[in-house]
Scaffold this motif. Structure first.
Motif, PDB file in Angstrom:
ATOM      1  N   ARG A   1      42.835  44.281  45.485  1.00 32.09           N
ATOM      2  CA  ARG A   1      42.920  43.263  46.542  1.00 32.09           C
ATOM      3  C   ARG A   1      42.754  43.934  47.893  1.00 32.09           C
ATOM      4  N   TYR A   2      42.304  43.153  48.851  1.00 31.98           N
ATOM      5  CA  TYR A   2      42.326  43.590  50.244  1.00 31.98           C
ATOM      6  C   TYR A   2      43.253  42.611  50.948  1.00 31.98           C
ATOM      7  N   GLY A   3      44.519  42.923  51.050  1.00 30.81           N
ATOM      8  CA  GLY A   3      45.484  41.959  51.590  1.00 30.81           C
ATOM      9  C   GLY A   3      45.514  40.752  50.666  1.00 30.81           C
ATOM     10  N   GLU A   4      45.259  39.594  51.227  1.00 35.56           N
ATOM     11  CA  GLU A   4      45.259  38.349  50.429  1.00 35.56           C
ATOM     12  C   GLU A   4      43.964  38.182  49.651  1.00 35.56           C
ATOM     13  N   ARG A   5      42.914  38.851  50.129  1.00 36.61           N
ATOM     14  CA  ARG A   5      41.587  38.647  49.535  1.00 36.61           C
ATOM     15  C   ARG A   5      41.436  39.463  48.258  1.00 36.61           C
ATOM     16  N   ILE A   6      40.747  38.847  47.283  1.00 38.67           N
ATOM     17  CA  ILE A   6      40.529  39.567  46.026  1.00 38.67           C
ATOM     18  C   ILE A   6      39.199  40.320  46.081  1.00 38.67           C
TER      19      ILE A   6
ATOM     20  N   GLU B   1      26.127  37.844  43.617  1.00 41.51           N
ATOM     21  CA  GLU B   1      25.734  37.675  45.017  1.00 41.51           C
ATOM     22  C   GLU B   1      26.586  38.570  45.926  1.00 41.51           C
ATOM     23  N   SER B   2      26.198  38.622  47.184  1.00 41.39           N
ATOM     24  CA  SER B   2      26.928  39.417  48.156  1.00 41.39           C
ATOM     25  C   SER B   2      28.384  38.942  48.229  1.00 41.39           C
ATOM     26  N   GLY B   3      29.307  39.896  48.191  1.00 37.70           N
ATOM     27  CA  GLY B   3      30.729  39.539  48.277  1.00 37.70           C
ATOM     28  C   GLY B   3      31.370  39.212  46.939  1.00 37.70           C
ATOM     29  N   SER B   4      30.604  39.372  45.837  1.00 38.84           N
ATOM     30  CA  SER B   4      31.156  39.000  44.522  1.00 38.84           C
ATOM     31  C   SER B   4      32.078  40.085  43.950  1.00 38.84           C
ATOM     32  N   GLY B   5      32.055  41.264  44.552  1.00 34.56           N
ATOM     33  CA  GLY B   5      32.987  42.306  44.119  1.00 34.56           C
ATOM     34  C   GLY B   5      32.344  43.494  43.423  1.00 34.56           C
ATOM     35  N   LYS B   6      31.023  43.563  43.437  1.00 29.75           N
ATOM     36  CA  LYS B   6      30.307  44.640  42.734  1.00 29.75           C
ATOM     37  C   LYS B   6      30.695  46.017  43.262  1.00 29.75           C
ATOM     38  N   SER B   7      30.627  46.172  44.590  1.00 29.57           N
ATOM     39  CA  SER B   7      30.912  47.496  45.173  1.00 29.57           C
ATOM     40  C   SER B   7      32.369  47.859  44.985  1.00 29.57           C
ATOM     41  N   THR B   8      33.244  46.866  45.114  1.00 28.05           N
ATOM     42  CA  THR B   8      34.670  47.151  44.920  1.00 28.05           C
ATOM     43  C   THR B   8      34.887  47.696  43.518  1.00 28.05           C
ATOM     44  N   LEU B   9      34.303  47.038  42.523  1.00 24.08           N
ATOM     45  CA  LEU B   9      34.469  47.496  41.144  1.00 24.08           C
ATOM     46  C   LEU B   9      33.877  48.899  40.965  1.00 24.08           C
TER      47      LEU B   9
END
Ligand SMILES: Nc1ncnc2c1ncn2[C@@H]1O[C@H](COP(=O)(O)OP(=O)(O)OP(=O)(O)O)[C@@H](O)[C@H]1O
Length: 256
Positions: A13-18, A38-46
């Motif tokens: 999570r980033y604060g409240e955001r998943i 799509e952009s913002g779907s969490g690919k880079s985070t994963l």
């Protein structure tokens, strides 16, 4: 056969955001897995969680290391992790500048990785660097040039040589063809596919470009809002997407 990587419950999570939530999958030796969405779907985070560049809030990442046996990448000591990062793991960044040392020659960029795993004999290092430059189609007479004197495509090929020279077993790639001209992308993809096959590499490739996964990946994960909403063999998922979002993703490429 044991998986080379087993991810379970990866959540960040980033604060409240998943960023990404409860992601799990197995990756087998020699397999390439694409992560699309799509952009913002969490690919880079994963990807960054898997590659140790970001610490997840929960989950485990078991890696079947040739040197250390099965180990959880999240609980390794800093030293064990660094050793793995130099030897069995590799990371190809979207921007070659993030994966190269721009002030060091092309040969030095490749040789440095070899020295990191103990190579000391200068002539051997240079010979191996030359052979890798050839494999990634960089002319031998450019060995003493700095990456800043290279085109974007050449820089990316050099970054690939620097990463693969030590014979890693698992390579993480973040949009490896992003930011390049279409014709340059096609050539780089061909090269990558050849190297992955020849070396029997396992790889995880993040991309928003379905053509990249089509060519490189055996399996894909489709992400939306930090979750995996569809997963399976690449051709099956792309030719017969079940989830409405994946159908939209595929249709938008066909229309483009
Ligand atoms: N450093 C950060 N701080 C706060 N929120 C972040 C941060 N990084 C990512 N996020 C959020 O996490 C979610 C997933 O972002 P992520 O960058 O992983 O997506 P992505 O699929 O890789 O997108 P892109 O294709 O644009 O790189 C998004 O909602 C994003 O806004």
């Amino acid at each position: 056969m044991n998986p080379i990587l087993r991810a379970t419950g990866i959540t960040r999570r980033y604060g409240e955001r998943i960023g990404c939530a409860d992601i799990g999958f197995d990756l087998y030796p020699g397999e390439v897995m694409g992560i699309v969405g799509e952009s913002g779907s969490g690919k880079s985070t994963l990807l960054n969680c898997l590659a140790g560049q970001l610490t997840p809030d929960a989950g485990s990442i078991l890696f079947d290391s040739a040197q250390q046996g099965v180990c959880d990448l999240l609980t390794l000591s800093e030293m064990q992790r660094r050793t793995l990062a130099r030897t069995e793991l590799a990371f190809v960044h979207q921007n070659p500048r993030d994966g190269l040392r721009m002030s060091v020659s092309a040969g030095g960029n490749v040789g440095e990785r070899l020295m990191g795993v103990g190579a000391r004999h200068y002539a051997n290092i240079r010979e191996q660097a030359l052979s890798w430059l050839e494999r990634v189609e960089i002319p031998a007479d450019r060995i003493d040039d700095r990456p800043s004197q290279f085109s974007g495509g050449m820089q990316q090929r050099l970054q690939i040589a620097r990463n693969l020279v030590t014979g890693p077993r698992l390579v993480f790639m973040d949009e490896p063809t992003g930011g390049l001209d279409v014709s340059v992308q096609a050539r780089l993809l061909d090269l990558l596919r050849g190297l992955v096959r020849q070396m029997g590499l396992s790889a995880i490739v993040v991309t928003h470009d379905l053509a990249v996964v089509r060519l490189l990946a055996d399996r894909i994960l489709v992400m939306k809002d930090g979750q995996v909403i569809e997963a399976g063999l690449t051709d099956q998922v792309l030719d017969d997407p079940h989830h409405a979002y994946t159908q939209l993703l595929v249709a938008s490429v066909l229309q483009a």
